[in-house]
Write a protein that holds these residues in place. Structure first.
Motif, short mmCIF file in Angstrom:
data_model
loop_
_atom_site.label_atom_id
_atom_site.label_comp_id
_atom_site.label_asym_id
_atom_site.label_seq_id
_atom_site.Cartn_x
_atom_site.Cartn_y
_atom_site.Cartn_z
N PRO A 180 16.95 -3.31 -27.80
CA PRO A 180 15.77 -2.58 -27.35
C PRO A 180 14.74 -2.40 -28.46
N ARG A 181 15.14 -2.69 -29.70
CA ARG A 181 14.21 -2.59 -30.83
C ARG A 181 13.33 -3.84 -30.93
N ARG A 182 13.77 -4.93 -30.38
CA ARG A 182 12.98 -6.17 -30.47
C ARG A 182 11.82 -6.10 -29.48
N LYS A 183 10.60 -6.23 -30.00
CA LYS A 183 9.44 -6.23 -29.11
C LYS A 183 9.54 -7.43 -28.17
N PRO A 184 9.29 -7.26 -26.89
CA PRO A 184 8.50 -6.20 -26.25
C PRO A 184 9.24 -4.91 -25.93
N GLY A 185 10.48 -4.76 -26.40
CA GLY A 185 11.17 -3.49 -26.22
C GLY A 185 10.50 -2.41 -27.05
N PRO A 186 10.62 -1.15 -26.65
CA PRO A 186 9.94 -0.06 -27.34
C PRO A 186 10.73 0.58 -28.48
N GLY A 187 11.93 0.08 -28.76
CA GLY A 187 12.85 0.76 -29.66
C GLY A 187 12.33 1.10 -31.05
N MET A 188 11.67 0.17 -31.70
CA MET A 188 11.17 0.46 -33.06
C MET A 188 10.16 1.59 -33.04
N LEU A 189 9.29 1.62 -32.04
CA LEU A 189 8.28 2.66 -31.93
C LEU A 189 8.92 4.01 -31.62
N LEU A 190 9.86 4.02 -30.70
CA LEU A 190 10.55 5.25 -30.34
C LEU A 190 11.35 5.79 -31.53
N ASP A 191 12.02 4.90 -32.25
CA ASP A 191 12.81 5.33 -33.41
C ASP A 191 11.91 5.90 -34.50
N ALA A 192 10.78 5.26 -34.76
CA ALA A 192 9.85 5.77 -35.78
C ALA A 192 9.30 7.13 -35.38
N ALA A 193 8.96 7.28 -34.11
CA ALA A 193 8.43 8.56 -33.62
C ALA A 193 9.46 9.67 -33.79
N ALA A 194 10.71 9.39 -33.45
CA ALA A 194 11.77 10.39 -33.55
C ALA A 194 12.05 10.74 -35.02
N ALA A 195 12.08 9.73 -35.87
CA ALA A 195 12.41 9.96 -37.28
C ALA A 195 11.32 10.69 -38.04
N LEU B 118 2.82 -4.77 -25.07
CA LEU B 118 3.79 -4.36 -24.07
C LEU B 118 4.78 -3.35 -24.65
N ALA B 119 5.23 -3.57 -25.88
CA ALA B 119 6.12 -2.60 -26.54
C ALA B 119 5.42 -1.26 -26.66
N GLY B 120 4.14 -1.29 -27.05
CA GLY B 120 3.38 -0.05 -27.16
C GLY B 120 3.25 0.67 -25.83
N ALA B 121 2.98 -0.08 -24.78
CA ALA B 121 2.85 0.53 -23.44
C ALA B 121 4.18 1.14 -23.01
N ARG B 122 5.27 0.43 -23.25
CA ARG B 122 6.60 0.93 -22.86
C ARG B 122 7.00 2.18 -23.64
N ALA B 123 6.49 2.29 -24.88
CA ALA B 123 6.81 3.45 -25.71
C ALA B 123 5.87 4.63 -25.45
N GLY B 124 4.80 4.39 -24.72
CA GLY B 124 3.83 5.45 -24.45
C GLY B 124 2.76 5.59 -25.52
N VAL B 125 2.53 4.54 -26.30
CA VAL B 125 1.46 4.57 -27.30
C VAL B 125 0.13 4.63 -26.56
#
Length: 185
Positions: free
Chosen positions: A105-120, A139-146
């Motif tokens: 889920p960290r590999r774009k277009p998955g949102p994982g990297m963005l979500l992890d950075a936001a949480a950390a 797409l990763a940004g959209a899925r993460a809510g950027v």
């Protein structure tokens, strides 16, 4: 919570030569440091979010990647725009080797990297901006809510794949002008 400017690496920070992992391969794109400084001036944290399947493919190591990103971090700091964090995903579902061959889920277009950075780092995704050069970044940004997604491309086919609401600009230099509130070049 504070907003962030999420930056893809290859194609946004530096020219994408394919699997860049050495300092001598890096050509910073025009406008990248102006974009980064404009974000810092607006109180935004700088976070790199980059797929790095070259690691998973065995083309270079995580140590090679960290060495290059350490050097890039120094360059950003010298330019008055220090990086808060670097998030990367070395996995690839088809071409990864060993433990790197997997869906993540960290590999774009998955949102994982963005979500992890936001949480950390306590980042406000809705108030943040993501700048990428591929529709998968947007797409990763959209899925993460950027809240704001910027796609820097001159390729109509790539722009057409971006999710609705993505701002398409022709270059990183244009993205810097947009963030600074100047007329686009």
């Amino acid at each position: 919570m504070r907003p962030a400017l999420f930056l893809d690496r290859d194609g946004v920070i530096n020219l994408d030569h394919g699997y860049v992992y050495r300092i001598d391969q890096v050509e910073f794109l025009p406008g990248i440091f102006a974009l980064a400084r404009a974000a810092v001036a607006r109180g935004m944290a700088l976070v790199v979010v980059t797929n790095q399947s070259g690691i998973g493919r065995g083309l270079y190591t995580e140590a090679d990647f960290h060495r290059l990103m350490g050097w890039m971090g120094l360059e950003f700091a010298r330019q008055g725009a220090p990086l808060l964090a670097v998030e990367f995903c070395p996995d690839h579902p088809e071409h990864g080797r060993g433990a790197y061959r997997r869906d993540s889920p960290r590999r774009k277009p998955g949102p994982g990297m963005l979500l992890d950075a936001a949480a950390a780092h306590g980042l406000d995704l809705a108030a943040s901006v993501l700048v990428g050069d591929r529709a998968s970044d947007a797409l990763a940004g959209a899925r993460a809510g950027v809240g704001t997604r910027v796609l820097v491309t001159t390729e109509a086919a790539e722009a057409a794949l971006a999710p609705a609401g993505t701002l398409v600009l022709p270059s990183v230099l244009a993205a810097a002008a947009w963030l600074e509130g100047r007329p686009l070049p």
